[in-house]
Design a protein around this motif. Structure first.
Motif, PDB file in Angstrom:
ATOM      1  N   ALA A   1       0.820  -1.217   0.000  1.00  0.00           N
ATOM      2  CA  ALA A   1       0.000   0.000   0.000  1.00  0.00           C
ATOM      3  C   ALA A   1       0.851   1.264   0.000  1.00  0.00           C
ATOM      4  N   ASP A   2       1.978   1.222   0.679  1.00  0.00           N
ATOM      5  CA  ASP A   2       2.834   2.403   0.792  1.00  0.00           C
ATOM      6  C   ASP A   2       3.263   2.929  -0.585  1.00  0.00           C
ATOM      7  N   PRO A   3       3.945   2.136  -1.415  1.00  0.00           N
ATOM      8  CA  PRO A   3       4.327   2.680  -2.725  1.00  0.00           C
ATOM      9  C   PRO A   3       3.141   2.868  -3.668  1.00  0.00           C
ATOM     10  N   MET A   4       2.086   2.068  -3.517  1.00  0.00           N
ATOM     11  CA  MET A   4       0.933   2.218  -4.406  1.00  0.00           C
ATOM     12  C   MET A   4       0.277   3.580  -4.214  1.00  0.00           C
ATOM     13  N   SER A   5       0.238   4.074  -2.993  1.00  0.00           N
ATOM     14  CA  SER A   5      -0.381   5.377  -2.757  1.00  0.00           C
ATOM     15  C   SER A   5       0.353   6.468  -3.535  1.00  0.00           C
ATOM     16  N   GLY A   6       1.667   6.447  -3.485  1.00  0.00           N
ATOM     17  CA  GLY A   6       2.452   7.433  -4.224  1.00  0.00           C
ATOM     18  C   GLY A   6       2.366   7.240  -5.718  1.00  0.00           C
ATOM     19  N   PHE A   7       2.270   5.986  -6.136  1.00  0.00           N
ATOM     20  CA  PHE A   7       2.196   5.688  -7.561  1.00  0.00           C
ATOM     21  C   PHE A   7       0.896   6.219  -8.155  1.00  0.00           C
ATOM     22  N   VAL A   8      -0.211   5.979  -7.467  1.00  0.00           N
ATOM     23  CA  VAL A   8      -1.510   6.478  -7.942  1.00  0.00           C
ATOM     24  C   VAL A   8      -1.495   8.008  -7.980  1.00  0.00           C
ATOM     25  N   LYS A   9      -0.895   8.619  -6.972  1.00  0.00           N
ATOM     26  CA  LYS A   9      -0.790  10.082  -6.965  1.00  0.00           C
ATOM     27  C   LYS A   9       0.024  10.559  -8.170  1.00  0.00           C
ATOM     28  N   ALA A  10       1.118   9.873  -8.470  1.00  0.00           N
ATOM     29  CA  ALA A  10       1.951  10.253  -9.619  1.00  0.00           C
ATOM     30  C   ALA A  10       1.175  10.135 -10.930  1.00  0.00           C
ATOM     31  N   VAL A  11       0.366   9.094 -11.062  1.00  0.00           N
ATOM     32  CA  VAL A  11      -0.450   8.946 -12.270  1.00  0.00           C
ATOM     33  C   VAL A  11      -1.461  10.091 -12.342  1.00  0.00           C
ATOM     34  N   ALA A  12      -2.086  10.421 -11.220  1.00  0.00           N
ATOM     35  CA  ALA A  12      -3.069  11.515 -11.203  1.00  0.00           C
ATOM     36  C   ALA A  12      -2.428  12.839 -11.635  1.00  0.00           C
ATOM     37  N   GLN A  13      -1.174  13.031 -11.277  1.00  0.00           N
ATOM     38  CA  GLN A  13      -0.493  14.291 -11.579  1.00  0.00           C
ATOM     39  C   GLN A  13      -0.271  14.517 -13.073  1.00  0.00           C
ATOM     40  N   ILE A  14      -0.338  13.457 -13.878  1.00  0.00           N
ATOM     41  CA  ILE A  14      -0.134  13.641 -15.322  1.00  0.00           C
ATOM     42  C   ILE A  14      -1.439  13.963 -16.050  1.00  0.00           C
ATOM     43  N   TYR A  15      -2.558  13.885 -15.339  1.00  0.00           N
ATOM     44  CA  TYR A  15      -3.851  14.242 -15.927  1.00  0.00           C
ATOM     45  C   TYR A  15      -4.012  15.756 -15.874  1.00  0.00           C
ATOM     46  N   PRO A  16      -4.712  16.339 -16.848  1.00  0.00           N
ATOM     47  CA  PRO A  16      -4.888  17.804 -16.844  1.00  0.00           C
ATOM     48  C   PRO A  16      -5.509  18.338 -15.553  1.00  0.00           C
ATOM     49  N   ASP A  17      -6.485  17.613 -14.989  1.00  0.00           N
ATOM     50  CA  ASP A  17      -7.138  18.105 -13.770  1.00  0.00           C
ATOM     51  C   ASP A  17      -6.425  17.667 -12.490  1.00  0.00           C
ATOM     52  N   LYS A  18      -5.441  16.768 -12.644  1.00  0.00           N
ATOM     53  CA  LYS A  18      -4.649  16.254 -11.510  1.00  0.00           C
ATOM     54  C   LYS A  18      -5.526  15.624 -10.421  1.00  0.00           C
ATOM     55  N   LYS A  19      -6.620  15.011 -10.827  1.00  0.00           N
ATOM     56  CA  LYS A  19      -7.568  14.414  -9.888  1.00  0.00           C
ATOM     57  C   LYS A  19      -7.497  12.887  -9.942  1.00  0.00           C
ATOM     58  N   VAL A  20      -7.488  12.275  -8.788  1.00  0.00           N
ATOM     59  CA  VAL A  20      -7.460  10.820  -8.725  1.00  0.00           C
ATOM     60  C   VAL A  20      -8.731  10.225  -9.340  1.00  0.00           C
TER      61      VAL A  20
END
Length: 187
Positions: free
Chosen positions: A112-131
């Protein structure tokens, strides 16, 4: 220890907004994983997720990773907490602490620890930066791009399989649980 006490301890020792958001994300993912793996222990698993990085601002883990985890245990003991299962889960999320994951809660926290950061990193590449915009397929695509979020340990995320869940299950839980607290996470 209950959730309220865990939050009090967290806020006593952790001030950085980024660290707090990460702790909330891991707490949420751990609660989601507990619903599948240990339905009677959802709050307890959430507490483990919430406190897993308690020592982040309290020790020199950047220069000696082995202190990350054991320092959290010392802080918790100082706060009157005596819970070896919790201590072992916190330490096992960082194998460099000398504790290797062996139980479901330990493997779940490790993943869960790295997955949380990974999902956040993916969200950051979206225009709205939303999970909420992140799709499972996008997470898998980026997971296989080893240069993307290179610091997110893929082996640790895949360790969820030792619990009987799959990486796909972990991704789904992370997306669902992080969406549920997106405002707290700034996502």
């Amino acid at each position: 220890m209950n959730g309220e006490q865990a939050y009090e301890i967290l806020h006593k020792y952790m001030k950085g907004e980024r660290y707090l958001q990460h702790s909330y994300a891991v707490e949420a993912i751990m609660r989601g994983l507990a619903k599948k793996l240990a339905p009677d222990d959802v709050e307890y698993w959430g507490i483990a997720g919430l406190l897993h990085d308690l020592d982040e601002e309290q020790c020199d883990w950047q220069n000696d990773l082995s202190v990350h985890g054991p320092t959290s245990v010392e802080i918790l003991k100082k706060e009157g907490v005596e819970d070896q299962v919790l201590f072992d889960a916190i330490c096992a999320h960082n194998p460099k602490s000398g504790v290797k994951a062996k139980t479901n809660i330990q493997y779940a926290l490790l993943a869960a620890d790295p997955m949380s950061g990974f999902v956040k990193a993916v969200a950051q590449i979206y225009p709205d930066k939303k999970v909420a915009s992140v799709k499972h397929k996008s997470v898998m695509k980026r997971f296989n791009e080893l240069r993307f979020a290179a610091g997110a340990n893929r082996d640790y995320m895949e360790a969820i399989e030792f619990t009987g869940l799959s990486l796909d299950n972990l991704i789904d839980v992370a997306l669902e649980e992080m969406c549920a607290i997106a405002d707290e996470l700034g996502l």
